[in-house]
Structure formats: C-alpha cells, structure tokens
Design an enzyme around this catalytic site. Sequence first.
Site, PDB file in Angstrom:
ATOM      1  N   THR A 105       0.847  -1.185   0.000  1.00 25.03           N
ATOM      2  CA  THR A 105       0.000   0.000   0.000  1.00 25.03           C
ATOM      3  C   THR A 105       0.884   1.236   0.000  1.00 25.03           C
ATOM      4  O   THR A 105       1.996   1.220   0.519  1.00 25.03           O
ATOM      5  CB  THR A 105      -0.868   0.071   1.267  1.00 25.03           C
ATOM      6  OG1 THR A 105       0.017   0.155   2.392  1.00 25.03           O
ATOM      7  CG2 THR A 105      -1.724  -1.147   1.396  1.00 25.03           C
ATOM      8  N   GLU A 165      -5.859  -3.701  -0.371  1.00 21.08           N
ATOM      9  CA  GLU A 165      -6.243  -4.731   0.598  1.00 21.08           C
ATOM     10  C   GLU A 165      -7.427  -5.580   0.131  1.00 21.08           C
ATOM     11  O   GLU A 165      -7.746  -6.599   0.742  1.00 21.08           O
ATOM     12  CB  GLU A 165      -6.614  -4.078   1.938  1.00 21.08           C
ATOM     13  CG  GLU A 165      -5.444  -3.485   2.712  1.00 21.08           C
ATOM     14  CD  GLU A 165      -5.116  -2.042   2.314  1.00 21.08           C
ATOM     15  OE1 GLU A 165      -5.508  -1.623   1.203  1.00 21.08           O
ATOM     16  OE2 GLU A 165      -4.472  -1.349   3.122  1.00 21.08           O
ATOM     17  N   LYS A 188     -14.806  14.656  14.221  1.00 18.17           N
ATOM     18  CA  LYS A 188     -15.676  14.162  15.288  1.00 18.17           C
ATOM     19  C   LYS A 188     -16.012  15.327  16.197  1.00 18.17           C
ATOM     20  O   LYS A 188     -15.216  15.714  17.049  1.00 18.17           O
ATOM     21  CB  LYS A 188     -14.975  13.052  16.065  1.00 18.17           C
ATOM     22  CG  LYS A 188     -14.876  11.748  15.271  1.00 18.17           C
ATOM     23  CD  LYS A 188     -13.466  11.185  15.228  1.00 18.17           C
ATOM     24  CE  LYS A 188     -13.354  10.052  14.228  1.00 18.17           C
ATOM     25  NZ  LYS A 188     -12.098  10.127  13.429  1.00 18.17           N
ATOM     26  N   TRP A 198     -20.437  13.121  13.418  1.00 23.67           N
ATOM     27  CA  TRP A 198     -19.370  13.113  12.427  1.00 23.67           C
ATOM     28  C   TRP A 198     -19.662  14.168  11.360  1.00 23.67           C
ATOM     29  O   TRP A 198     -20.774  14.219  10.807  1.00 23.67           O
ATOM     30  CB  TRP A 198     -19.234  11.736  11.781  1.00 23.67           C
ATOM     31  CG  TRP A 198     -18.561  10.720  12.670  1.00 23.67           C
ATOM     32  CD1 TRP A 198     -18.153  10.915  13.965  1.00 23.67           C
ATOM     33  CD2 TRP A 198     -18.234   9.376  12.337  1.00 23.67           C
ATOM     34  NE1 TRP A 198     -17.583   9.778  14.464  1.00 23.67           N
ATOM     35  CE2 TRP A 198     -17.625   8.804  13.489  1.00 23.67           C
ATOM     36  CE3 TRP A 198     -18.387   8.578  11.206  1.00 23.67           C
ATOM     37  CZ2 TRP A 198     -17.164   7.491  13.519  1.00 23.67           C
ATOM     38  CZ3 TRP A 198     -17.934   7.274  11.227  1.00 23.67           C
ATOM     39  CH2 TRP A 198     -17.328   6.724  12.387  1.00 23.67           C
TER      40      TRP A 198
END
Lengths: 544, 544
Positions: free
Chosen positions: B189, B334, B439, B444
């Site tokens: 990655t 992934e 947050k 959110w």
Amino acid sequence: MRSTMQDVPLSLGRLMQYGTTAYADASVVTATADGTRTRSYGEVGRRVARLANALRDLGITGDERVGTFMWNNAEHLEAYLAIPSMGAVLHTINIRLFPEQVVYVVNHAEDRVVIVDASLAEPFAAMLPEMTTVTHVLVARPDTEQADLSSLEATGRTILRYEDVLEAASEDFAWPEVDERDAAAMCYTSGTTGNPKGVVYSHRSAYLHSMSMAMGDNAGMGPDDRVLPVVPMFHANAWGLPYAAVLVGASLVMPDRWLQAEPLVRLIQETRPTLAGGVPTIFNDVLGWIDEHPSDLRSLRAVLCGGSAVPESLQRALWDRHGVRIQQAWGMTETSPVATSGKPPVGLSDEEAWPYRAGQGRLLGGVEGRLVGGDGEILPHDGEAVGEVEVRGPWITGAYYLDDDPEKFRDGWLRTGDVGTIDRQGFITLTDRAKDVIKSGGEWISSVELENALMGHPDVVEAAVVGIPDEKWQERPLATVVVRSGATVTPEELRDHLAGSFAKWQLPDAWTFIDAVPRTSVGKFDKKVLRRRYADGGLDVQHG
Amino acid sequence: MRSTMQDVPLSLGRLMQYGTTAYADASVVTATADGTRTRSYGEVGRRVARLANALRDLGITGDERVGTFMWNNAEHLEAYLAIPSMGAVLHTINIRLFPEQVVYVVNHAEDRVVIVDASLAEPFAAMLPEMTTVTHVLVARPDTEQADLSSLEATGRTILRYEDVLEAASEDFAWPEVDERDAAAMCYTSGTTGNPKGVVYSHRSAYLHSMSMAMGDNAGMGPDDRVLPVVPMFHANAWGLPYAAVLVGASLVMPDRWLQAEPLVRLIQETRPTLAGGVPTIFNDVLGWIDEHPSDLRSLRAVLCGGSAVPESLQRALWDRHGVRIQQAWGMTETSPVATSGKPPVGLSDEEAWPYRAGQGRLLGGVEGRLVGGDGEILPHDGEAVGEVEVRGPWITGAYYLDDDPEKFRDGWLRTGDVGTIDRQGFITLTDRAKDVIKSGGEWISSVELENALMGHPDVVEAAVVGIPDEKWQERPLATVVVRSGATVTPEELRDHLAGSFAKWQLPDAWTFIDAVPRTSVGKFDKKVLRRRYADGGLDVQHG
C-alpha cells in the site's frame, strides 16, 4: 509463504443471504394453470429462513438429507436455498425415474424428509411405503388446501402442508458456517446400466459453477437477465441456473409443470426472459409451434441447449426464422453439469461460426480436458484424433456416493463416456458414446453418425446402430431401422444412401427393420435392449 | 458428509495455461512511441514458459520473490503470468513511491530478481545499491539493444537483457501444483503514515477475483472484449483486469508509458477497446482533450473508474457529450482490489439511476460489508446511518505481511478506513476517510462534503478541511482554502456559500488561506501535513 488473505469459505448460505438481500427486488415468476405468480427474492429469503426453521423443528440436523420431488417453481427454489444453507444436504429426486429407481435413490441417500409437489402426491404415495428412512413429507404449493393428501396419509408417515409449516416458523435463522468442501446437494445419474449413482456436490463446487455461469465466456448472467430454466430442477441442478441467478440478481421464470410448446411460448411472450435453458427436444417442439403460430421470442438473447447434441438444422431454423440463438453446452450430472460453452471464437463470419455452434462447445476455464484412445494413449487436441473425453476440475466429480465404479475414473480424471475430438482451442465435437462406438478391426465407427445419415433418408423415421460381435473384426455395425408408415426400403437402398458419406468398411453389413427404437426412462435410444434382443435372437436380421 | 467432487486447486498456473491455449488467438497490443505492437496469447504462453525457465536458471526456487518495476505492456503481462505459475511470488513495485519507500518494499519483500523497464533503468539504478537482496536485474522491452545499461551495471549486480534470457531458455516448463492458499503475488500500500504495508494475494484470491471481474454483475468480461487497463499494473494488480482477461480470452490493450490524454485517445481510436479502467483524473484529462479534438471513443461499452470518487459532473459530461459510460468501482490494495460494482439497479430510468452511478457501487457477491459506528456499534444498512465500512471475503486481506497493524482489523473484518452509508441493496456511498472525518460533539462531519461544496465556489481553486482539537467539542473543522489568482474572498462569504447545504454546527469556524494544498506521492490531499502545520503554528488562522 502463506498469503495474507482472509480464509472465508465459498458457501451456498452466503450466496443465498447475499442474493436475497442485494437483489431483494428481483423476483421468481412461476407459471400457473392460467397465468403466473410472482415472489420477490426478498420474500424468498424470508421464506427460506422459515423453511430452515421448520426443517430443524422436524429434526433435521447436521448433514441429513432432505429430498425434493418437485417441478420448477418458487418453492423448489426455496428448497434449493434453505437446505444447503442450514448445513443439510439437498437431494433432488428425478421424478422421471422408474418407481423402483426412485425408491432406490431415496433409500440410498437416506432422505429423512421429502418435499413433494402436490401434483405428484399420488405417484409419490405409491412409493412411500418402500422408503425406509423418510419420516416426514411436506406437500408444497400455494394451493394445497385443495390437494387431496389421503393417499399420502394412508402410509402412516407424518404428512404436513409446506405453507402451514412455513407460516408457523420464525423468519430468523442462525445460518451456520460450513467447510466449503462439505456436501451441499446431491443428484443421482439416470444411468441405463445398474442402479443410479449419486454425485455429491460441495458448497465450493456449486459456488464456483454459479460464478462460471455468470462469466462472459459462459452464459454471462447478470442482474439485467431474466432466466427461464426449462431444464428440470430435478435434473443436474437445472444446469446451475437457479444458484447463478440468485448470486447475480437475475430474475427467474419457472415453467412449473407446463413444459409443452404452447404454454412455454405463452410464458416466454408474457414474461420476456432473456435467457433460457433446455434440451433440444423441447425447443424442437417450440419451433414446430411457432412456425405455425406467429410468436415473438426475441426477448431471448440466448437459449442454452444440451443434454444431447443439438442438430444444426434446428439451430438454423430457430435463428433464421425466429431470431432465436441456440448456444450449445455439454456436461452431465457428474460435471455439475456445465463443462463447455458453445460460443464460437470471435472474429468469424456468421457462416464460419456454424461448425462451432454445431459442436459441443469450448471447455470452460476451470475444466481441463484430455482425449484418451482405445489403448489408454493421450491423443492430440487437433480436431482430428478421436478418443474418449476425460475431464478434471473443481466442479467435476471424482467418485460416486457409496458406490465404487473405478471404470469411470482414471488417474483423478472423470471418464465422461463421450467419444469425439478436441481442437487446439478446446472445442469438443462428440461423435458417439464410448459404450456405443463400434470397435471394428482396431478402428472406431461412430454409431451416431451412421444414425444421423440413415435418418436423413426420406423413408426412415428412426434408426439406431449398435455393434454386434464379429469373429474377424471384433465388432461390426447392425442397423435397426424404423421405416415410415406405408413405405418400403431395402438394405441395398440404405447402403447406397450412406455410401457417399462413409468409407466402405464403416457401412453396416447387418440390417433389421423394427416398429420403434426402445428408449430409456429419459427418452434416449436404449441400445442395451437392442444388443440383448440381438443376442437372444429376437431380431430378424438381413445380412448384406 | 463429504462431497464427491475432485479436489483441484484454483491456481494462476491453470489460468495461464488455459487462457494461452484456449484463446491462443487473442492478443495483447502494446502502445509504442509511434503506434502499437501485438503479441498473441499463444506467443505469450510460450514466452511465459521461457521466462519461468530463465528465472529458475537464475536460482529462483520455492516462493522467492521476483519484483517488477514496469509499465503496462506485454512483458509485464508475461511476468504476471510466469512468476506465480512457477510457484514464485510476483511483487509489483509501485514506481511512483518515494525512492526510500521503493528501497524499503524491495528489502522488506526480499526480492531476489527484479524485472525493470528499460525506460526506468536510471531511477532504478540510483536505488539499487540500497537493495540488499537483489542479485539479478532483467531489463525488459523489445528495443533494449539501444538501452544504456551502464548505470545499472555500475552497481556490480548481474544485469541481463530480458529478451536475451528468454531467447536462451526452453519453451517447456513443468508447471508445479500449488496449494491454492499459497502466495501468488504481493503489493504494498502507498499509505501516507508509516512504511508501506504488504498485502500477499493467494492463487485462490486472484483466481476468484478474476472470475468475479468476468461476471455479469461486475465488469462482465468475455472473449468479445478488448480491455484497456489504464490503471497501472504496479498499482493493485491493475484492478485484476490482466488476469481476468487471460481467463476469459479477452484481448488486452496496454498503454505502456503513454498515459497522457492525447496518446490515450489515439490508442483507443486505433485499437477500439470495449472496456477500460483507470482513475478519474485521467478520464478528466481525456474529457478535456476530446471536448477540443473531435474523437470517437464509443467502442468503449464501459469505463471502470475508481481510486477516488468520480464526480457526477465528469460522468455526465462523458456520457452526454461523448457516449462514454463510467462505471464506478471501489476497493483498495487490501481488497484485491475490486469490492463493488457501480451498475445501478435494474428497472430505473436513466435519471433515477444517477444517484447510484454517483456512489461507490454495490458490494459484490463474495464481499460482505458492514457499517460500524464510532463506538464500535453495528449500524443498519439503510442509506442513512454513517459509519466506517468493514469488509470480509475470500479476496480481502486479513493481515499485512510481516507487519502488525491490529487497528486495521476487527473480528476478522478489514477496516477500510472509508466512512459512509450502505443501503439495503448493498450500495455504498462514501463521505470521508475515517482519519479525516471530524468528530464534533459525538457527531461526524464529512471533510469531503465540505471540500466539495467549497470548491463549488467560483473563486476557490482547492480546499481541504481538517479536524483541529477543541476543548468543548473534541474536534472542529478548519478550512484551508486556495483562492483563484487575483480573487479575494472572506471566511464570511464562504460560510454564506455553505450555509444552504450544511447545518450550522457543521460549518467550519476556523479558516486559513494557503498557496496550495500539500499532496501525497500518489497525488491525494496530505491532511497529515496540514494538521502538523496547524499544530506547529505554521498556519495563519482566522476564526469566525
């Protein structure tokens, strides 16, 4: 070096949960006597959980077998999904087997519960007393209130109505994790010799086969499709169409027990499926009907056709006159069943593609094939060498259930019993069954090619050719011929008719004229009977 | 009860042998400076065997790693096929990583041999002295006679020309049987924090992902397709397009290093691919070019687009003005990488389908998803609840290679770090990255939605919004804004601009005007840098 990938099994439980959620708005349409009924996949998913709870309540645990004796309809789809998902094993019973064979397979599989279509209650009741392991029978379909269950109840087994047990059951079921190599479903072959033999599919094999059916090299099924399985769900998993449809959200159209040309054509015109699957006989009947009754079947982008060779003449007639494209596929109960795809190679003209359409298709990714000669030698894939086709792959059986048959397997490969050629691109063209091919002086003569040529004679209705023992040549062809009513033909005329297409040594030198070719329970020529009649002196044979 | 199915592993060796035989006539077309060059899959198959023999001769045994440092071309396809098929592990090195990251991944994977594109010889040579395990470098492409290898040779490692070693090698290779869970390939990655992390794909995961790409619910690839992977083969397996193409006999069109709009458009017009895959930036450039230079890209039935959200405006412009349909997909290294399909539900009007096209697509069969809230609670799939998307399935990683990162996994699920909603049909709509979401007082706030709205202001060129610590609310949004040259805007004007689309508590209350948003090596906003600059007092912040 191990991979870092998660170890998540391929399972029909996941397939079911996914398809009935992600595609809750897709639907299964079932033909009725006078129209159709429709159920969404979302509703199917809830009823599947109810069925699993009901079967658990009846005592089904572990990998016990639950049989189905049903037509193609929404309830059979529910059984397909619920039984493997709960960890049990679905046993689709072929309703067209002889009664003693049905009893044999139910006892051999040790079915505990059988779900029976209400329209089949009478014949099933007649066999039930001989079924030693069946404790419960669920009688399915929406209108069972009217069904007469007295004959079933007279057997003393517990007889329940499918809709009643579903209504009483909860919509929540804790679906178990399975090992992907565990049994999910089983199906018995309708072999013409000896008892039927069981093939046990795994979650893995059924899932991979479903993925393959959805791939662009195969049937290419997707959410835009509406799929009509004419092939029965009691026969080789309806070619895997139901599971593949649920996996990719294709809707299903189910013909139930209305498999004649007229109601099928009506169903197609009303529900506009994009893909259908069935045996050539049915689509031959459909052709006959639509030639007489103007119909529009062009919603079908393809008709998967297999089970026996699909004559090019039938394919051309459907395409030229009705815009319906046949795509042959080849396989058998032992191969889950689809092993080839009849798509011609790309880049060919329509006319150049016909020889490929007339053959049995290209071996699919995941299915390896090899060609084996009479002495066990591996033959080239050159489209010329003729041998028995053997296959290997993750959805090919490597054994029969509790039944040794070593002659069907060689070094881990399945001997398909089909004889023909494989070309360099993996296209198979079959010429005969291994047991029917005539071994004459070290060469193989195709009984099927002789039969097709004989049936091309205007006065021949049917012809079956079998090998009969010969001291000098080992075997020689015997032609058994059914002549058109009122006509007369001689062996000499038929030999002349064949002479242009065959070498002299391939021509039959024994002939007999009969009233009808004997057939097996699934409608194929029963050459075993013919060979026995010949051996018993029961045929009036002319030589020459 | 075990199934009777054969136990045949899914392997890239089988995929390669099948595809290069059954589809020997398909081809891989590679762009050159002034046209294209073409190689049939049959020829690729023979060269793959030669490459495997050559690597074996260089001492590659068992599961040793062979790296590639290459563009998208026929030789990279050969490496993709040969290395896993011989039992070794393909490591595709991202050529766009920082040099110290390239050195890190090569040493971490312990690459023994690296195949390097001749055009990348110079930058690779500069890093090679730091690579401790690399003994041999193969320099690839057909025209390497002209390539200057002196910088590589100066490192003292063994430098060979790819074409020379292939020519010297045999066309026969005894492909080994593998365990399908063994490593086949690996990719690191390009994470913005810490060192890159390795994902190790298995034969099983790569094979299943290839099957999925060919299915009708996904890209539906088949032999009729010609597939153009614009997405680099050094980045998340080029979305699995090369392996899927070989499996189903789709031809490939490779852009090599010509990734600018003009040569790409020329390549598309010359080779007429049916399917392409790439990031939105590239297709935004393509749009700009074809708006100015009349072009016909309608051979493309779909363009798979992902890597970052694809603006609806870009999709509409390509469709309305040029008949090119974007199909979003979502995933990451992934997830192999494709986890969703952007096909809208069936039965919608074109206008009704747009909200689905604008989202990240429906979770594929085989990929389970769940939504997890800030306190670890599982949220409903109702298209409303916002949480982090977690996924699970046979082509999803469950760990990193020799690298603990427990925060990325929870109960066997991968935490994707993407925040958004999932609807009842499994459609994902992302609103932010978990690390970037703000947050504030238990709620959110999406940084991305604020950024998109800010960038909709005519005087704003770029805007990045990050959370900054707040005693009362935990975090509050800080907007960092790049203003169009010559224009002036105030925080008050921008607040007014946002007020119609956001609740008052969601509006930024800290503002800073900067010259450019810092970016990562792969071109994404580098919010880590912004947060650090803020903490260090390096930003001139206005409150209000």
